[in-house]
Design an enzyme around this catalytic site. Structure first.
Site, PDB file in Angstrom:
ATOM      1  N   GLY A   6     -10.988   2.893  -1.359  1.00  0.00           N
ATOM      2  CA  GLY A   6      -9.656   2.804  -0.955  1.00  0.00           C
ATOM      3  C   GLY A   6      -8.745   3.101  -2.213  1.00  0.00           C
ATOM      4  O   GLY A   6      -7.808   2.657  -2.278  1.00  0.00           O
ATOM      5  N   GLY A   9      -5.023   4.437  -2.143  1.00  0.00           N
ATOM      6  CA  GLY A   9      -3.941   3.811  -1.596  1.00  0.00           C
ATOM      7  C   GLY A   9      -3.098   3.119  -2.641  1.00  0.00           C
ATOM      8  O   GLY A   9      -3.107   3.453  -3.819  1.00  0.00           O
ATOM      9  N   GLN A  10      -1.887   2.377  -2.052  1.00  0.00           N
ATOM     10  CA  GLN A  10      -0.985   2.055  -2.848  1.00  0.00           C
ATOM     11  C   GLN A  10      -1.240   0.927  -3.908  1.00  0.00           C
ATOM     12  O   GLN A  10      -0.783   1.140  -5.142  1.00  0.00           O
ATOM     13  CB  GLN A  10       0.200   1.181  -1.984  1.00  0.00           C
ATOM     14  N   ASP A  32     -12.616   7.163  -2.030  1.00  0.00           N
ATOM     15  CA  ASP A  32     -11.745   6.997  -0.705  1.00  0.00           C
ATOM     16  C   ASP A  32     -12.208   7.762   0.252  1.00  0.00           C
ATOM     17  O   ASP A  32     -13.316   8.661  -0.090  1.00  0.00           O
ATOM     18  CB  ASP A  32     -10.281   7.619  -1.095  1.00  0.00           C
ATOM     19  N   ARG A  34     -11.033  10.555   1.650  1.00  0.00           N
ATOM     20  CA  ARG A  34     -10.743  11.831   1.396  1.00  0.00           C
ATOM     21  C   ARG A  34     -10.352  11.819  -0.053  1.00  0.00           C
ATOM     22  O   ARG A  34      -9.810  11.086  -0.587  1.00  0.00           O
ATOM     23  CB  ARG A  34      -9.870  12.422   2.304  1.00  0.00           C
ATOM     24  N   ASN A  50     -16.683   7.097   3.167  1.00  0.00           N
ATOM     25  CA  ASN A  50     -16.096   6.360   4.358  1.00  0.00           C
ATOM     26  C   ASN A  50     -16.463   4.952   4.490  1.00  0.00           C
ATOM     27  O   ASN A  50     -17.741   4.822   4.464  1.00  0.00           O
ATOM     28  CB  ASN A  50     -16.741   7.134   5.715  1.00  0.00           C
ATOM     29  N   TYR A 140      -3.117  -6.358  12.152  1.00  0.00           N
ATOM     30  CA  TYR A 140      -3.385  -6.443  10.878  1.00  0.00           C
ATOM     31  C   TYR A 140      -3.468  -7.906  10.215  1.00  0.00           C
ATOM     32  O   TYR A 140      -4.555  -8.290   9.836  1.00  0.00           O
ATOM     33  CB  TYR A 140      -2.121  -6.003  10.082  1.00  0.00           C
ATOM     34  N   LYS A 144      -7.041  -9.764   8.860  1.00  0.00           N
ATOM     35  CA  LYS A 144      -6.887 -10.485   7.657  1.00  0.00           C
ATOM     36  C   LYS A 144      -7.331 -11.985   7.719  1.00  0.00           C
ATOM     37  O   LYS A 144      -8.154 -12.628   6.943  1.00  0.00           O
ATOM     38  CB  LYS A 144      -5.568 -10.232   6.928  1.00  0.00           C
TER      39      LYS A 144
HETATM   40  C1  VAH Z   1       2.466  -4.633   5.100  1.00  0.00           C
HETATM   41  N1  VAH Z   1       2.601  -4.367   2.629  1.00  0.00           N
HETATM   42  O1  VAH Z   1       3.680  -4.618   5.087  1.00  0.00           O
HETATM   43  C2  VAH Z   1       1.574  -4.926   3.660  1.00  0.00           C
HETATM   44  C3  VAH Z   1       1.507  -6.424   3.505  1.00  0.00           C
HETATM   45  C4  VAH Z   1       2.968  -8.701   3.498  1.00  0.00           C
HETATM   46  C5  VAH Z   1       2.965  -7.219   3.586  1.00  0.00           C
HETATM   47  O2  VAH Z   1       0.377  -7.034   3.947  1.00  0.00           O
HETATM   48  O3  VAH Z   1       1.786  -4.624   6.167  1.00  0.00           O
END
Ligand code: VAH
Length: 313
Positions: A6, A9-10, A32, A34, A50, A140, A144
């Site tokens: 990854g 990514g940011q 990553d 791609r 992947n 998400y 986590k």
């Molecule tokens: C999001 N930048 O906004 C992430 C982060 C706490 C926020 O997990 O999903």
């Protein structure tokens, strides 16, 4: 050798640059799903991988003799709400692959990012403690929280050396964020410079824990360099630097761009933000491995505008 999954990514982009500056470019393999931007791909060892393909991940680890893996691939909060099944699959099974390769003795250390998204509407919102009620209400956040449980399990049962941090919202000038609820805090700087105004998708009083990317990258390196015995928490550490509202970041920008204006049209991300803490207690990270932040809102704003001034189209 280090592998970053990854890497485009940011966080991954800046983490790759930082680790290469510490260990040497050829010691850090970026990967990553791609190819990212050509310059980045050409900047050092790069592999298309992947994260959901166990054999691909294992093959790259064996090919390069990788010892440390930073697994940064995930769908963030806003995007995950639009794609729950894929978000669960990517966020969880990529972690299982890396944990199982480590369990087999083929990786020495793993970094896996958690988030303040593991907290939910029933969590105390001010100075949220390391140990507290956690009923995440986003896909998400659920992924986590589950990931944290599995990291602790693989450490306790199989001795896997996996380390994790509950990142707050992260703000960087060199990489655009990807589908998070805190992304407004990056967009606002770009729009302040390009348009002199910004329409914020969160309400003006929405307070969230935030951190400048420089601090987040340093925390990641420091927890991975800490002696194993100092990393006492193997779910994930609370980490904090500052917290602010859209109104407060707009006021900080106005000190540099007096005519800047902001207005608010909250969207579906307001509900996600409202489920998260407003401030975080990170005393465990400070005690166990010496964490301390450098950037506050004023320092971040000056640094962001300085870097973006020459960059924004
Ligand atoms: C999001 N930048 O906004 C992430 C982060 C706490 C926020 O997990 O999903």
């Amino acid at each position: 050798k280090i592998l970053i999954i990854g890497a485009c990514g940011q966080i991954g982009t800046e983490l790759t640059a930082k680790l290469r500056s510490i260990y040497g470019t050829d010691e850090v393999v970026a990967s990553d799903v791609r190819k990212g931007d050509a310059e980045f791909v050409a900047s050092g060892p790069f592999e298309v991988v992947n994260a959901l393909d166990f054999n691909q991940v294992q093959a790259i680890i064996e090919k390069h003799g990788v010892e440390d893996v930073y697994l940064m691939a995930a769908l963030l909060s806003a995007t995950a709400e639009k794609n729950p099944a894929f978000a669960w699959d990517l966020n969880m099974n990529s972690l299982f692959h890396v944990l199982n390769i480590a369990k087999a003795g083929k990786i020495k250390k793993i970094f896996w990012p958690s988030s303040i998204a593991v907290f939910g509407p029933t969590t105390p919102k001010q100075n949220t403690p390391q140990y507290t009620v956690m009923e995440p209400s986003t896909v998400y956040g659920i992924s986590k929280q589950s990931g944290e449980r599995w990291c602790e399990y693989y450490h306790n049962i199989y001795g896997v050396d996996v380390r994790s941090i509950r990142y707050p919202g992260l703000i960087s000038w060199s990489t655009l964020p990807g589908g998070g609820t805190t992304d407004y805090a990056v967009d606002i700087y770009h729009k302040a410079l390009s348009d002199g105004k910004y329409t914020c998708f969160l309400s003006e009083e929405t307070r969230l824990p935030m951190m400048y990317m420089d601090d987040a990258i340093r925390a990641t390196v420091e927890i991975m360099q800490a002696p194993a015995e100092n990393v006492k928490i193997r779910s994930a550490y609370n980490l904090s630097a500052m917290d602010f509202t859209p109104e407060e970041i707009a006021d900080a920008i106005k000190k540099h761009i007096p005519d800047f204006t902001i207005d608010y049209t909250p969207d579906f991300r307001q509900k996600i933000a409202d489920s998260w803490p407003q401030s975080i207690d990170d005393s465990s990270a400070r005690q166990d491995w010496g964490w301390k932040h450098n950037f506050d809102l004023e320092a971040m704003t000056a640094d962001m505008l300085e870097h973006l001034a020459g960059k924004v189209d």
